[in-house]
Design a protein around this motif. Structure first.
Motif, PDB file in Angstrom:
ATOM      1  N   GLY A 240      64.673 109.419 126.869  1.00 17.42           N
ATOM      2  CA  GLY A 240      63.652 109.825 126.112  1.00 17.42           C
ATOM      3  C   GLY A 240      64.590 110.813 125.036  1.00 17.42           C
ATOM      4  O   GLY A 240      64.178 110.566 123.863  1.00 17.42           O
ATOM      5  N   MET A 243      65.940 107.977 122.782  1.00 18.63           N
ATOM      6  CA  MET A 243      64.802 107.491 121.757  1.00 18.63           C
ATOM      7  C   MET A 243      64.536 108.682 120.616  1.00 18.63           C
ATOM      8  O   MET A 243      64.195 108.279 119.529  1.00 18.63           O
ATOM      9  N   GLN A 247      65.054 107.880 116.675  1.00 10.26           N
ATOM     10  CA  GLN A 247      63.792 107.582 115.974  1.00 10.26           C
ATOM     11  C   GLN A 247      63.142 109.078 115.299  1.00 10.26           C
ATOM     12  O   GLN A 247      62.062 109.012 114.731  1.00 10.26           O
ATOM     13  N   VAL A 376      65.818 102.110 124.863  1.00  7.42           N
ATOM     14  CA  VAL A 376      65.049 102.705 123.522  1.00  7.42           C
ATOM     15  C   VAL A 376      64.382 101.634 122.564  1.00  7.42           C
ATOM     16  O   VAL A 376      63.353 102.123 122.023  1.00  7.42           O
ATOM     17  N   ALA A 379      60.527 102.010 122.520  1.00  3.27           N
ATOM     18  CA  ALA A 379      59.886 102.940 121.928  1.00  3.27           C
ATOM     19  C   ALA A 379      59.327 102.749 120.435  1.00  3.27           C
ATOM     20  O   ALA A 379      58.064 102.934 120.117  1.00  3.27           O
ATOM     21  N   SER A 380      60.022 101.779 119.964  1.00  2.00           N
ATOM     22  CA  SER A 380      59.570 101.159 118.487  1.00  2.00           C
ATOM     23  C   SER A 380      58.296 100.203 118.762  1.00  2.00           C
ATOM     24  O   SER A 380      57.247 100.295 118.043  1.00  2.00           O
ATOM     25  N   SER A 383      55.244 102.507 119.721  1.00  2.00           N
ATOM     26  CA  SER A 383      54.818 103.267 118.533  1.00  2.00           C
ATOM     27  C   SER A 383      54.142 102.388 117.729  1.00  2.00           C
ATOM     28  O   SER A 383      52.950 102.690 116.951  1.00  2.00           O
ATOM     29  N   TRP A 388      52.826 107.156 117.853  1.00  2.00           N
ATOM     30  CA  TRP A 388      53.989 107.928 118.472  1.00  2.00           C
ATOM     31  C   TRP A 388      53.389 108.900 119.800  1.00  2.00           C
ATOM     32  O   TRP A 388      54.077 109.220 120.680  1.00  2.00           O
ATOM     33  N   VAL A 391      54.219 107.273 123.095  1.00  2.00           N
ATOM     34  CA  VAL A 391      55.553 107.436 123.172  1.00  2.00           C
ATOM     35  C   VAL A 391      55.834 108.592 123.847  1.00  2.00           C
ATOM     36  O   VAL A 391      56.579 108.825 124.813  1.00  2.00           O
ATOM     37  N   ALA A 395      57.280 109.914 127.363  1.00  2.00           N
ATOM     38  CA  ALA A 395      58.540 110.677 127.650  1.00  2.00           C
ATOM     39  C   ALA A 395      58.105 111.903 128.413  1.00  2.00           C
ATOM     40  O   ALA A 395      58.888 112.180 129.198  1.00  2.00           O
TER      41      ALA A 395
END
Length: 438
Positions: A240, A243, A247, A376, A379-380, A383, A388, A391, A395
């Motif tokens: 988390g 990330m 980001q 990590v 996460a992209s 999202s 988001w 995400v 997290a």
């Protein structure tokens, strides 16, 4: 190390806990720019060779993986031969890496330099943290926190001089000057590093709450369920935080707050700039703070507070992150409670498995950072597909689960492990006294 050498080192002016701690902090500060200062060099390198930012950043990935995954091997060498030569060689490798960066005219050479830098930085990082755990059996949280904070403080102290030199003299000379300076400082201080002998440890019988005296070998630790549960928790928390680090600019842009001015304490800055500044400051300051707290109220209790606070801040960001002041404050508090994983987990590892093999044992646990880094990029993907908020939900769940695991799973298991082993194992102090009597 023979008895004569151990006696000589025990009488050395450097054989003092706080002296060793300061040496470790300075060494950490000297290698910090290999990670935190790298971003300043990416654009100048790309402007000269036009390799593309993505290709250049592969070097950073190589650095992080080797800096993380080789720490157990480097830790074994420290526990086997002492910290001195591992730090000396590590400092030399860091200097060589930045000198190579100054002359790198191909991606292959840049990647080679990154690999050498990763090995060198990992050797210094793992050794300094492990040594802090050994010298401060009663205050491992504070010692590990101060040492880990040094890794961030180094970049804070030199980020402006590096940026100025790149602008004035070019990135090549900057790599050369700072690489040689930082490497030489680590090499010189490395010769002053040493491990506490049994007599020194015997003088500090007090331990932090929940700590034991059993000296578990790495193979014993790997057979313990406690280690794997701690590893999973470390990955959950680090994923988390990494990330958010990677980001944050994208999150601010999507929330449409990046360039909106925010005023706090008489200072006005764009929300993203303000958030990044506060994040770095609190990320460093809270490492020793939470370590100190854990020395007094226990590791798991502190984890519960910190991880729970992290979950609350992520939930706040998810719901109100579009408000600039909330974005700044929530991210600041979140990074403040994220940085403590680099003090609490090493301290908990030392408390559970002992000081004798602390560098190797903690090195194995530290590889969780590398494992988390591999997660990590997910996460992209999440999202892009779900936004988001999805995400943040993941997290928050990771942080909340880790908080509950600390209190209701790790705490009773660690207590059982320590009591079970100490029932048949003499304490360090008793062993030392027995040796003196004999």
């Amino acid at each position: 190390m023979n008895a004569t050498t151990a006696t000589t080192e025990s009488n050395s002016v450097f054989a003092r806990p706080w002296v060793q701690l300061v040496i470790g902090i300075i060494c950490m500060a000297m290698v910090a720019n290999l990670q935190y200062g790298w971003t300043l060099f990416v654009n100048p390198i790309d402007a000269k060779y036009h390799w593309g930012r993505a290709s250049i950043q592969v070097a950073f990935t190589i650095f992080v993986l080797l800096e993380t995954w080789l720490v157990p091997i480097e830790g074994y060498l420290v526990d086997r031969f002492g910290p001195r030569w591992i730090v000396v060689v590590g400092g030399a490798l860091c200097a060589i890496a930045w000198v190579l960066n100054a002359y790198a005219d191909s991606l292959a050479m840049l990647y080679l330099a990154a690999a050498i830098a990763g090995i060198g930085a990992g050797a210094v990082y793992g050794t300094c943290i492990g040594n802090a755990l050994k010298w401060f059996p009663a205050r491992r949280g504070l010692a590990a926190g101060l040492t880990a904070a040094g890794f961030g403080a180094g970049s804070a102290l030199t980020i402006i001089p590096i940026a100025s030199m790149i602008k004035a003299s070019g990135y090549e000379q900057t790599f050369m000057v700072f690489g040689l300076f930082q490497g030489i400082v680590v090499v010189i201080l490395g010769f002053a590093m040493m491990t506490p002998g049994p007599s020194i440890l015997a003088l500090a019988p007090k331990l932090a709450p929940g700590a034991g005296r059993y000296q578990a070998r790495p193979t014993e630790m790997l057979r313990s369920p406690v280690f794997y549960l701690m590893y999973v928790m470390f990955v959950m928390m680090a994923a988390g935080g990494l990330m958010a680090t990677a980001q944050l600019a994208l999150i601010a842009k999507d929330f449409k707050v990046a360039d909106i001015p925010v005023s706090l304490l008489g200072i006005t800055l764009p929300a993203l700039t303000f958030a990044l500044s506060l994040d770095r400051i609190l990320n460093g300051l809270t490492r020793p703070f939470f370590g100190w707290v854990s020395d007094h109220i226990g590791r798991e209790n502190t984890m519960f507070i910190a991880f729970g606070t992290g979950a609350a801040m992520l939930l706040t960001l998810s719901a109100y992150g579009h408000i600039p002041i909330v974005f700044v404050l929530a991210t600041a508090v979140y990074f403040g409670v994220f940085g403590e994983i680099y003090s609490l987990f090493p301290a908990t590892c030392g408390d559970t498995f002992g000081a004798k093999f602390a560098t190797t044992n903690n090195g194995m646990l530290y590889t969780a950072k590398g494992t988390a880094a591999l997660l990590v990029p997910l996460a992209s993907l999440v999202s892009t597909a779900y936004g988001w908020k999805a995400v943040f939900v993941i997290a928050v769940a990771l942080n909340a689960t880790a908080a509950l695991m600390a209190l209701f799973v790790i705490k009773p298991l660690r207590r059982s492990f320590i009591l079970g082993n100490e029932a048949t194992t003499p304490t360090e102090a008793a062993a030392a006294n027995a040796t003196k009597t004999a």
